[in-house]
Write a protein that holds these residues in place. Structure first.
Motif, short mmCIF file in Angstrom:
data_model
loop_
_atom_site.label_atom_id
_atom_site.label_comp_id
_atom_site.label_asym_id
_atom_site.label_seq_id
_atom_site.Cartn_x
_atom_site.Cartn_y
_atom_site.Cartn_z
N GLU A 82 25.68 25.46 6.73
CA GLU A 82 25.50 27.01 7.10
C GLU A 82 24.10 27.53 6.31
N ILE A 83 24.23 27.21 4.93
CA ILE A 83 22.99 27.72 4.17
C ILE A 83 21.72 27.16 4.70
N VAL A 84 21.59 25.70 5.07
CA VAL A 84 20.38 25.13 5.41
C VAL A 84 19.98 25.87 6.81
N GLU A 85 21.01 25.97 7.72
CA GLU A 85 20.61 26.60 8.86
C GLU A 85 20.06 28.13 8.91
N ARG A 86 20.66 28.95 8.09
CA ARG A 86 20.21 30.16 7.82
C ARG A 86 18.64 30.22 7.30
N PHE A 87 18.44 29.33 6.61
CA PHE A 87 16.95 29.31 6.13
C PHE A 87 16.09 28.70 6.94
N ARG A 88 16.68 27.51 7.79
CA ARG A 88 15.87 27.20 8.87
C ARG A 88 15.70 28.23 9.92
N GLU A 89 16.52 29.10 10.33
CA GLU A 89 16.24 29.87 11.54
C GLU A 89 15.45 31.25 10.90
N ALA A 90 15.27 31.47 9.70
CA ALA A 90 14.69 32.54 8.96
C ALA A 90 12.98 31.96 8.65
N LEU A 91 13.05 30.73 8.33
CA LEU A 91 11.73 30.30 7.65
C LEU A 91 11.12 28.89 8.62
N GLY A 92 11.87 28.63 9.60
CA GLY A 92 11.36 27.45 10.02
C GLY A 92 11.67 26.10 9.49
N PRO A 93 10.96 25.18 9.63
CA PRO A 93 11.02 23.63 9.14
C PRO A 93 10.73 23.90 7.70
N ASP A 94 10.06 24.66 7.01
CA ASP A 94 10.13 24.84 5.54
C ASP A 94 11.34 25.33 4.93
N GLY A 95 12.01 26.32 5.74
CA GLY A 95 13.18 26.71 5.52
C GLY A 95 14.11 25.69 5.08
N THR A 96 14.16 24.53 5.90
CA THR A 96 15.10 23.35 5.64
C THR A 96 14.81 22.89 4.23
N GLN A 97 13.76 22.87 3.87
CA GLN A 97 13.24 22.13 2.44
C GLN A 97 13.52 23.14 1.46
N VAL A 98 13.33 24.59 1.59
CA VAL A 98 13.67 25.54 0.58
C VAL A 98 15.28 25.42 0.36
N ALA A 99 15.87 25.39 1.46
CA ALA A 99 17.40 25.38 1.30
C ALA A 99 18.19 24.24 0.51
N LEU A 100 17.24 22.99 0.89
CA LEU A 100 17.89 22.03 0.31
C LEU A 100 17.34 22.02 -1.34
N LEU A 101 16.46 22.40 -1.58
CA LEU A 101 15.95 22.53 -2.86
C LEU A 101 16.89 23.53 -3.86
N LEU A 102 17.07 24.49 -3.04
CA LEU A 102 18.15 25.55 -3.57
C LEU A 102 19.39 24.98 -4.11
N LEU A 103 20.06 24.31 -2.93
CA LEU A 103 21.22 23.50 -2.99
C LEU A 103 21.13 22.52 -4.15
N ARG A 104 20.08 21.81 -4.43
CA ARG A 104 20.24 20.70 -5.36
C ARG A 104 20.16 21.59 -6.62
N ALA A 105 19.60 22.64 -7.01
CA ALA A 105 19.12 23.12 -7.89
C ALA A 105 20.76 24.00 -8.48
N GLY A 106 21.50 24.18 -7.45
CA GLY A 106 22.85 24.82 -7.73
C GLY A 106 23.85 23.79 -7.95
N ARG A 107 23.96 22.44 -7.83
CA ARG A 107 24.85 21.62 -7.63
C ARG A 107 24.43 20.33 -8.40
N GLY A 108 23.17 20.09 -8.69
CA GLY A 108 22.56 19.17 -9.39
C GLY A 108 22.40 17.83 -8.53
N PRO A 109 21.97 16.69 -8.73
CA PRO A 109 21.71 15.42 -8.20
C PRO A 109 22.97 15.14 -7.64
N LEU A 110 23.19 14.54 -6.56
CA LEU A 110 24.36 13.70 -6.15
C LEU A 110 24.32 12.48 -6.46
#
Length: 110
Positions: A82-110
């Motif tokens: 849901e978060i990745v899609e929200r960023f992708r819709e708002a910012l295009g392909p770069d939004g996906t990358q931003v969302a993934l970085l935000l998620l990684r910062a919040g949860r740490g590496p998998l």
């Protein structure tokens, strides 16, 4: 010495800056002043983004700790999608990358 350097006032170098200043890319003082003012605002926005990024990361980590402490899962993939899609819709392909970085910062590496 190039003609560009010869034609410029002694106080401005080839990058359009005075001694100790950051380059503006122009020797036009009016334009240089405008660029500096805009850059000040950009720097303020950058600091706000950094502050918000850090706050978001802390809150995400708190959610994860609370979820794990209550017996829940480490991740909720539907929420992450849901978060990745929200960023992708708002910012295009770069939004996906931003969302993934935000998620990684919040949860740490998998």
């Amino acid at each position: 010495m190039s003609a560009d350097l010869i034609d410029q006032p002694a106080s401005v170098d080839a990058d359009g800056r005075s001694a100790g200043d950051q380059p503006t890319g122009t020797s036009d003082q009016l334009a240089a002043g405008e660029i500096k003012a805009i850059r000040e605002r950009i720097d303020e926005i950058d600091q706000a983004l950094i502050d918000l990024w850090q706050e978001r990361s802390r809150l995400s980590q708190q959610v994860g700790r609370t979820r794990l402490a209550s017996g829940g899962t480490r991740l909720v993939l539907s929420r992450e999608r849901e978060i990745v899609e929200r960023f992708r819709e708002a910012l295009g392909p770069d939004g996906t990358q931003v969302a993934l970085l935000l998620l990684r910062a919040g949860r740490g590496p998998l």
